[in-house]
Write an enzyme that holds these catalytic residues in place. Structure first.
Site, mmCIF file in Angstrom:
data_model
loop_
_atom_site.group_PDB
_atom_site.id
_atom_site.type_symbol
_atom_site.label_atom_id
_atom_site.label_comp_id
_atom_site.label_asym_id
_atom_site.label_seq_id
_atom_site.Cartn_x
_atom_site.Cartn_y
_atom_site.Cartn_z
ATOM 1 N N LYS A 1 0.863 -1.181 0.000
ATOM 2 C CA LYS A 1 0.000 0.000 0.000
ATOM 3 C C LYS A 1 0.897 1.228 0.000
ATOM 4 O O LYS A 1 1.634 1.470 0.956
ATOM 5 C CB LYS A 1 -0.914 0.007 1.224
ATOM 6 C CG LYS A 1 -1.777 1.268 1.301
ATOM 7 C CD LYS A 1 -2.755 1.226 2.443
ATOM 8 C CE LYS A 1 -3.578 2.502 2.499
ATOM 9 N NZ LYS A 1 -4.536 2.480 3.609
ATOM 10 N N ARG B 1 -10.900 9.906 1.540
ATOM 11 C CA ARG B 1 -10.828 10.604 2.826
ATOM 12 C C ARG B 1 -12.006 11.561 2.982
ATOM 13 O O ARG B 1 -12.429 11.836 4.114
ATOM 14 C CB ARG B 1 -9.465 11.281 2.997
ATOM 15 C CG ARG B 1 -8.352 10.224 3.127
ATOM 16 C CD ARG B 1 -6.952 10.810 3.260
ATOM 17 N NE ARG B 1 -5.944 9.745 3.137
ATOM 18 C CZ ARG B 1 -4.644 9.954 2.995
ATOM 19 N NH1 ARG B 1 -4.179 11.197 2.956
ATOM 20 N NH2 ARG B 1 -3.814 8.944 2.876
ATOM 21 N N LYS C 1 1.126 10.059 5.556
ATOM 22 C CA LYS C 1 1.186 8.673 6.003
ATOM 23 C C LYS C 1 2.445 7.984 5.507
ATOM 24 O O LYS C 1 2.554 6.768 5.532
ATOM 25 C CB LYS C 1 -0.078 7.928 5.551
ATOM 26 C CG LYS C 1 -1.377 8.558 6.091
ATOM 27 C CD LYS C 1 -2.568 7.623 5.959
ATOM 28 C CE LYS C 1 -3.827 8.256 6.570
ATOM 29 N NZ LYS C 1 -4.950 7.308 6.664
ATOM 30 N N GLU D 1 7.708 -6.613 1.580
ATOM 31 C CA GLU D 1 6.411 -6.704 2.272
ATOM 32 C C GLU D 1 5.687 -8.005 1.921
ATOM 33 O O GLU D 1 5.028 -8.608 2.767
ATOM 34 C CB GLU D 1 5.520 -5.509 1.903
ATOM 35 C CG GLU D 1 5.999 -4.165 2.450
ATOM 36 C CD GLU D 1 5.715 -3.976 3.938
ATOM 37 O OE1 GLU D 1 5.128 -4.881 4.576
ATOM 38 O OE2 GLU D 1 6.085 -2.914 4.478
ATOM 39 N N LYS E 1 -1.995 -1.561 -3.891
ATOM 40 C CA LYS E 1 -2.869 -0.396 -3.857
ATOM 41 C C LYS E 1 -2.055 0.870 -3.931
ATOM 42 O O LYS E 1 -1.077 0.974 -3.188
ATOM 43 C CB LYS E 1 -3.650 -0.434 -2.537
ATOM 44 C CG LYS E 1 -4.517 0.770 -2.273
ATOM 45 C CD LYS E 1 -5.112 0.665 -0.897
ATOM 46 C CE LYS E 1 -5.930 1.910 -0.630
ATOM 47 N NZ LYS E 1 -6.450 1.946 0.689
HETATM 48 C C1 PBG Z 1 -7.303 3.748 5.413
HETATM 49 C C2 PBG Z 1 -7.682 3.417 4.027
HETATM 50 C C3 PBG Z 1 -7.510 4.290 2.962
HETATM 51 C C4 PBG Z 1 -8.050 3.666 1.851
HETATM 52 C C5 PBG Z 1 -8.524 2.414 2.248
HETATM 53 N N1 PBG Z 1 -8.271 2.272 3.623
HETATM 54 C C6 PBG Z 1 -6.983 5.676 2.921
HETATM 55 C C7 PBG Z 1 -5.695 6.003 3.538
HETATM 56 O O1 PBG Z 1 -4.812 5.172 3.710
HETATM 57 O O2 PBG Z 1 -5.567 7.166 3.874
HETATM 58 C C8 PBG Z 1 -8.090 4.293 0.501
HETATM 59 C C9 PBG Z 1 -9.109 3.783 -0.439
HETATM 60 C C10 PBG Z 1 -9.388 4.673 -1.599
HETATM 61 O O3 PBG Z 1 -8.759 5.730 -1.812
HETATM 62 O O4 PBG Z 1 -10.292 4.309 -2.338
HETATM 63 N N2 PBG Z 1 -6.880 2.774 6.244
#
Ligand code: PBG
Length: 337
Positions: free
Chosen positions: A204, A214, A230, A246, A261
């Site tokens: 991720k 968000r 993050k 990972e 992702k």
């Molecule tokens: C947070 C989370 C995020 C997404 C899925 N779970 C956002 C982030 O890490 O800030 C993003 C999904 C998307 O943008 O469609 N744990």
């Protein structure tokens, strides 16, 4: 005048592109509704579906509407949904303590869906961002300078056990803390949930493409956001080998499915994982990927239907077995037609 110019070609690849049926015969990537997972947003109360401005066609649903949506998806052949709660801000605190409440919205949502539509696979996100005032995926160290890895993992493991007890089929840790997959596996096993699977957000990336999400879960207005950074836990977009590190960790710690992702701008990473693992691979076509297609379509610059299908076929072609996508329902409809 007859054209006297003739190439002396043995190979003419265009022969197999001449007609629709020929093209269908030689197409090697097949996208099916069963490859899709629909991410859905849930809110408390009995209100009407709440539109999300930056994600046209996506709504936050109350539990009753969520159940209806899951029933429709199930009928369309979409096998799974990924649920994300949006909490009212008065339930949020520094520690994300609402994540461990027995009456948490997400737990009620899971049991409602599983009892009404038992055939659909339900997965939930394991991370604290919907629950914390600061919007980070974990709890912070005392001076607030970092996310406290180990203390966060301890909370996430408890959270996963609660979700499993509510009947979730699969938990999806999206927080990117070190060691969380192993800790969650151990907590699930020692509480009698050895059948609950883990879809690990393995690679991720710290992406700007999560912006609209968000908005959807109401973390973009958290202090320090949308600039919320993050990158001390999510992967650096410049890194490829790190995804393989990972991958090894998540496999060793007991992940059942590994994820990449975002998806469309990380096709090389999907392919990299495909060549390095025998596990099933999920890819998450994130909110920003969805929104940019919609935005361009609104301006009349791109064709919505064709772009969404092409974007998903490309992700499948790169090596993903399944795709989390906000287009799931419309595309399933289209594929069934
Ligand atoms: C947070 C989370 C995020 C997404 C899925 N779970 C956002 C982030 O890490 O800030 C993003 C999904 C998307 O943008 O469609 N744990």
């Amino acid at each position: 005048m007859p054209n006297s110019f003739k190439l002396n070609l043995v190979q003419r690849p265009r022969r197999l592109r001449r007609t629709a049926s020929l093209r269908a015969m030689v197409s090697d990537t097949v996208l099916l509704p069963k490859n899709l997972i629909a991410p859905l947003f849930v809110v408390d109360g009995k209100g009407r579906p709440e539109p999300i401005l930056s994600m046209p066609g996506v709504f936050r649903l109350n539990i009753a509407d969520l159940v209806k949506e899951c029933r429709e998806l199930n009928k369309l052949g979409v096998p799974a949904v990924a649920l994300f709660p949006k909490l009212s801000s008065r339930l949020k605190d520094e520690e994300g303590s609402a994540a461990l409440r027995q009456d948490a919205l997400i737990l009620r949502a899971v049991s409602a869906v599983k009892s009404a539509v038992p055939g659909i696979t339900v997965m939930t996100d394991i991370a604290l961002d919907p629950y914390t005032t600061h919007g980070h995926d974990g709890v912070l160290v005392p001076d607030g300078s970092d996310v406290d890895n180990d203390r966060t993992v301890e909370i996430l493991a408890k959270m996963a056990v609660l979700h499993a007890a509510a009947g979730v089929d699969m938990v999806a840790p999206s927080d990117m803390m070190d060691g969380r997959v192993g800790a969650i596996r151990k907590a699930l096993d020692s509480s009698g949930h050895e059948g609950t699977a883990i879809m690990a957000y393995t690679a991720k990336y710290a992406s700007a493409y999560y912006g609209p999400f968000r908005d959807a879960v109401g973390t973009s207005k958290a202090p320090g956001a949308p600039g919320i950074d993050k990158s001390t836990y999510q992967l650096n977009p410049a890194n490829r080998r790190e995804a393989l590190i990972e991958l090894r960790l998540d496999e060793a710690e007991g992940a059942d499915i590994v994820m990449v992702k975002p998806a469309g701008i990380y096709l090389d990473i999907i392919r990299e994982l495909r060549q390095s693992t025998r596990k099933s691979i999920a890819a998450y076509q994130v909110s920003g990927e969805y929104s940019q297609i919609h935005a361009a379509a609104r301006l009349g610059w791109l064709d919505l239907e064709r772009c969404r299908l092409e974007s998903l076929v490309a992700i499948k072609r790169a090596g993903a077995d399944m795709i989390l996508t906000y287009f799931a329902k419309e595309v399933a409809r289209e594929l069934n037609a």
